[in-house]
Write an enzyme that holds these catalytic residues in place. Structure first.
Site, PDB file in Angstrom:
ATOM      1  N   CYS A 221      36.680  46.304  83.821  1.00  0.00           N
ATOM      2  CA  CYS A 221      35.649  45.279  83.686  1.00  0.00           C
ATOM      3  C   CYS A 221      35.247  44.877  85.102  1.00  0.00           C
ATOM      4  O   CYS A 221      36.074  44.947  86.022  1.00  0.00           O
ATOM      5  CB  CYS A 221      36.218  44.074  82.935  1.00  0.00           C
TER       6      CYS A 221
ATOM      7  N   ARG B 286      38.482  34.883  74.601  1.00  0.00           N
ATOM      8  CA  ARG B 286      39.505  34.758  75.650  1.00  0.00           C
ATOM      9  C   ARG B 286      39.661  33.306  76.117  1.00  0.00           C
ATOM     10  O   ARG B 286      38.687  32.666  76.518  1.00  0.00           O
ATOM     11  CB  ARG B 286      39.162  35.663  76.849  1.00  0.00           C
TER      12      ARG B 286
ATOM     13  N   CYS C 227      31.768  26.115  91.396  1.00  0.00           N
ATOM     14  CA  CYS C 227      32.407  27.303  91.980  1.00  0.00           C
ATOM     15  C   CYS C 227      32.956  27.121  93.383  1.00  0.00           C
ATOM     16  O   CYS C 227      32.225  26.798  94.332  1.00  0.00           O
ATOM     17  CB  CYS C 227      31.424  28.473  91.971  1.00  0.00           C
TER      18      CYS C 227
ATOM     19  N   CYS D   9      39.958  43.439  85.619  1.00  0.00           N
ATOM     20  CA  CYS D   9      38.604  42.935  85.867  1.00  0.00           C
ATOM     21  C   CYS D   9      38.409  42.631  87.348  1.00  0.00           C
ATOM     22  O   CYS D   9      39.150  41.831  87.926  1.00  0.00           O
ATOM     23  CB  CYS D   9      38.365  41.679  85.028  1.00  0.00           C
TER      24      CYS D   9
ATOM     25  N   CYS E  54      30.810  41.243  78.149  1.00  0.00           N
ATOM     26  CA  CYS E  54      31.774  40.148  78.216  1.00  0.00           C
ATOM     27  C   CYS E  54      30.974  38.934  78.678  1.00  0.00           C
ATOM     28  O   CYS E  54      30.485  38.915  79.814  1.00  0.00           O
ATOM     29  CB  CYS E  54      32.874  40.495  79.215  1.00  0.00           C
TER      30      CYS E  54
ATOM     31  N   CYS F 155      29.466  32.997  98.912  1.00  0.00           N
ATOM     32  CA  CYS F 155      28.358  33.299  97.999  1.00  0.00           C
ATOM     33  C   CYS F 155      27.170  32.367  98.274  1.00  0.00           C
ATOM     34  O   CYS F 155      27.338  31.163  98.448  1.00  0.00           O
ATOM     35  CB  CYS F 155      28.828  33.145  96.552  1.00  0.00           C
TER      36      CYS F 155
ATOM     37  N   CYS G 223      26.260  27.288  92.308  1.00  0.00           N
ATOM     38  CA  CYS G 223      26.912  26.931  91.038  1.00  0.00           C
ATOM     39  C   CYS G 223      27.872  25.751  91.282  1.00  0.00           C
ATOM     40  O   CYS G 223      28.824  25.875  92.074  1.00  0.00           O
ATOM     41  CB  CYS G 223      27.667  28.128  90.486  1.00  0.00           C
TER      42      CYS G 223
HETATM   43  N1  SAM Z   1      29.340  35.871  91.037  1.00  0.00           N
HETATM   44  C1  SAM Z   1      29.380  36.367  89.725  1.00  0.00           C
HETATM   45  C2  SAM Z   1      28.729  35.463  88.710  1.00  0.00           C
HETATM   46  O1  SAM Z   1      28.548  34.290  88.974  1.00  0.00           O
HETATM   47  O2  SAM Z   1      28.411  35.961  87.643  1.00  0.00           O
HETATM   48  C3  SAM Z   1      30.764  36.722  89.242  1.00  0.00           C
HETATM   49  C4  SAM Z   1      31.933  35.824  89.590  1.00  0.00           C
HETATM   50  S1  SAM Z   1      31.866  34.161  88.930  1.00  0.00           S
HETATM   51  C5  SAM Z   1      33.188  33.401  89.813  1.00  0.00           C
HETATM   52  C6  SAM Z   1      32.468  34.396  87.264  1.00  0.00           C
HETATM   53  C7  SAM Z   1      32.610  33.191  86.387  1.00  0.00           C
HETATM   54  O3  SAM Z   1      33.716  32.403  86.793  1.00  0.00           O
HETATM   55  C8  SAM Z   1      31.488  32.190  86.311  1.00  0.00           C
HETATM   56  O4  SAM Z   1      30.411  32.614  85.526  1.00  0.00           O
HETATM   57  C9  SAM Z   1      32.191  31.002  85.681  1.00  0.00           C
HETATM   58  O5  SAM Z   1      32.120  31.087  84.277  1.00  0.00           O
HETATM   59  C10 SAM Z   1      33.646  31.173  86.117  1.00  0.00           C
HETATM   60  N2  SAM Z   1      34.070  30.081  87.012  1.00  0.00           N
HETATM   61  C11 SAM Z   1      33.843  29.970  88.323  1.00  0.00           C
HETATM   62  N3  SAM Z   1      34.378  28.839  88.825  1.00  0.00           N
HETATM   63  C12 SAM Z   1      34.965  28.199  87.793  1.00  0.00           C
HETATM   64  C13 SAM Z   1      35.678  26.968  87.651  1.00  0.00           C
HETATM   65  N4  SAM Z   1      35.876  26.156  88.691  1.00  0.00           N
HETATM   66  N5  SAM Z   1      36.155  26.632  86.439  1.00  0.00           N
HETATM   67  C14 SAM Z   1      35.957  27.450  85.378  1.00  0.00           C
HETATM   68  N6  SAM Z   1      35.283  28.616  85.440  1.00  0.00           N
HETATM   69  C15 SAM Z   1      34.789  28.993  86.618  1.00  0.00           C
HETATM   70  C1  DTB Z   2      35.363  34.356  83.440  1.00  0.00           C
HETATM   71  O1  DTB Z   2      34.674  33.959  82.478  1.00  0.00           O
HETATM   72  N1  DTB Z   2      36.313  33.636  84.030  1.00  0.00           N
HETATM   73  C2  DTB Z   2      36.885  34.364  85.128  1.00  0.00           C
HETATM   74  C3  DTB Z   2      36.189  35.749  85.031  1.00  0.00           C
HETATM   75  N2  DTB Z   2      35.237  35.546  84.005  1.00  0.00           N
HETATM   76  C4  DTB Z   2      35.642  36.384  86.215  1.00  0.00           C
HETATM   77  C5  DTB Z   2      36.807  33.665  86.437  1.00  0.00           C
HETATM   78  C6  DTB Z   2      37.393  32.275  86.442  1.00  0.00           C
HETATM   79  C7  DTB Z   2      37.310  31.739  87.813  1.00  0.00           C
HETATM   80  C8  DTB Z   2      37.966  30.408  87.972  1.00  0.00           C
HETATM   81  C9  DTB Z   2      37.829  29.856  89.357  1.00  0.00           C
HETATM   82  C10 DTB Z   2      38.471  30.708  90.431  1.00  0.00           C
HETATM   83  O2  DTB Z   2      39.629  31.142  90.277  1.00  0.00           O
HETATM   84  O3  DTB Z   2      37.813  30.922  91.473  1.00  0.00           O
HETATM   85 FE1  SF4 Z   3      28.510  32.842  93.442  1.00  0.00          FE
HETATM   86 FE2  SF4 Z   3      30.454  31.441  92.283  1.00  0.00          FE
HETATM   87 FE3  SF4 Z   3      27.975  31.241  91.374  1.00  0.00          FE
HETATM   88 FE4  SF4 Z   3      29.334  33.545  90.991  1.00  0.00          FE
HETATM   89  S1  SF4 Z   3      29.830  31.558  90.118  1.00  0.00           S
HETATM   90  S2  SF4 Z   3      27.197  33.323  91.679  1.00  0.00           S
HETATM   91  S3  SF4 Z   3      30.554  33.567  92.886  1.00  0.00           S
HETATM   92  S4  SF4 Z   3      28.686  30.604  93.408  1.00  0.00           S
END
Ligand code: SAM
Ligand code: DTB
Ligand code: SF4
Length: 328
Positions: free
Chosen positions: A134, A266, A66, A103, A194, A59, A63
């Site tokens: 979702c 959730r 992430c 989802c 959501c 990506c 973030c």
């Molecule tokens: N790329 C899209 C976005 O950012 O909206 C969808 C996927 S993103 C991985 C979805 C959500 O996963 C993020 O908004 C964040 O809340 C959660 N997330 C990602 N990495 C995480 C982490 N290390 N710990 C907790 N939540 C995480």
């Molecule tokens: C949300 O709020 N949490 C989920 C889902 N929406 C997509 C994702 C959590 C991701 C946690 C880090 C990972 O597994 O990559």
């Molecule tokens: Fe990309 Fe992860 Fe950010 Fe979603 S949360 S926009 S997958 S870097």
């Protein structure tokens, strides 16, 4: 504390009012949250939602939490969008395990229109299996939200993640307003929203209160509110983030319940590290949904059997689909 206004499902919430909830004696807050939960969800069941990463890693966003951001060295291998058949196999397994909602998550900043066509096909087929659908695909244009709605997508997940004033400390490649704009398109398309956030990224209590106030003041507030506990992944900027006091996380769940009484709150990422006792307190505080299945998107989640056992021991009932093939 005046409990009647807390039981009003359409009240607006100032940051100060949310902060006042954080300042309540812990037991008073838990009692208020529990009362709110029993009033709005008398059946007290726990929703089961299964995640599938349909496009992993690579990506372009930054973030700080992430593991899927291309710029961090987290060991996640980037993949292309999954084939329809593979998605359907995963959806069938989720259904057999009792899940209600499937989802599909993609590590995109924003999908292209041709991605939307492919995901729309997945949505149609997953929905035909009898599961709620979702998706979380990043930022959407209004036309893209409409195309997903027309394909039968029930929910779109797009998190505010933190307060507006802490956002820039965690994410620099987009603005808070971009998130709000996508949420507006999703709401206008007629899909359910959501939307939640991540707790434990180094934000202050006031910033947690600000996030909850923004979520609760979305008009209407989201139908689903995922509260994630930061999973500190090696290679991300938040890898060494100091752990949050678990009681502060439980408080946040309680406050989400009180301020968004009709929402499914959730208990999302981070459950493995929370342990059984803290999770039990989160259910007492009004959490009534979990991510179910041994994987989130790239990180681990408790085994399905372990979760069913925990719910059984707590006397909680999973909201299972009628064709589940699993027993504890
Ligand atoms: N790329 C899209 C976005 O950012 O909206 C969808 C996927 S993103 C991985 C979805 C959500 O996963 C993020 O908004 C964040 O809340 C959660 N997330 C990602 N990495 C995480 C982490 N290390 N710990 C907790 N939540 C995480
Ligand atoms: C949300 O709020 N949490 C989920 C889902 N929406 C997509 C994702 C959590 C991701 C946690 C880090 C990972 O597994 O990559
Ligand atoms: Fe990309 Fe992860 Fe950010 Fe979603 S949360 S926009 S997958 S870097």
């Amino acid at each position: 504390m005046n409990t009647t206004h807390s039981l009003n499902s359409s009240k607006s919430w100032s940051i100060q009012e949310v902060e006042a909830l954080y300042e309540l004696p812990f037991n008073d807050l838990m009692t208020l949250a529990s009362k709110t939960h029993q009033t709005f969800f008398p059946e007290g069941d726990i929703e089961l939602a299964t995640l599938l990463s349909i496009k992993t890693g690579g990506c372009p966003e930054d973030c700080g939490y992430c593991p899927q951001a291309a710029r961090y060295h987290t060991g996640v291998t980037a993949t292309k969008l999954m084939e329809l058949e593979e998605v359907l196999e995963a959806a069938k397994s989720a259904k057999a395990a009792g899940s209600n909602r499937f989802c599909m998550g993609a590590a995109w900043r924003e999908p292209k229109d041709r991605d939307i066509e492919k995901v729309a096909e997945m949505v149609r087929e997953v929905k035909a299996l009898g599961l709620e659908t979702c998706a979380t695909l990043g930022m959407l244009e209004a036309t893209q939200a409409q195309a997903l709605k027309d394909a039968g997508l029930d929910y779109y997940n797009h998190n505010l993640d933190t307060s507006e004033d802490f956002y820039g400390a965690v994410i620099k490649t987009r603005e808070y307003q971009d998130r709000i704009d996508t949420l507006t398109h999703v709401r206008h398309s007629g899909m359910s929203v959501c939307c939640g956030g991540i707790i434990g990224m180094g934000e202050t209590r006031r910033q947690r209160a600000s996030l909850i106030s923004r979520l609760a003041n979305l008009n209407p507030y989201p139908e689903s509110v995922p509260i994630n506990h930061l999973v500190p992944v090696a290679g991300t900027p938040l890898e060494h983030q100091e752990p949050l006091d678990p009681l502060e996380f439980v408080r946040t769940i309680a406050i989400a319940r009180i301020s968004m009484p009709k929402a499914r709150v959730r208990l999302s990422a981070g459950r493995q590290a929370l342990g059984r006792a803290v999770q039990a307190m989160c259910f007492m505080a009004g959490a009534n949904s979990i991510f179910y299945g041994e994987k989130l998107l790239t990180t681990g989640n408790p085994e399905a059997q372990e979760d069913l056992l925990l719910l059984k021991e707590l006397g909680l009932h999973p909201k299972m689909n009628q064709t589940a093939e699993i027993a504890v």
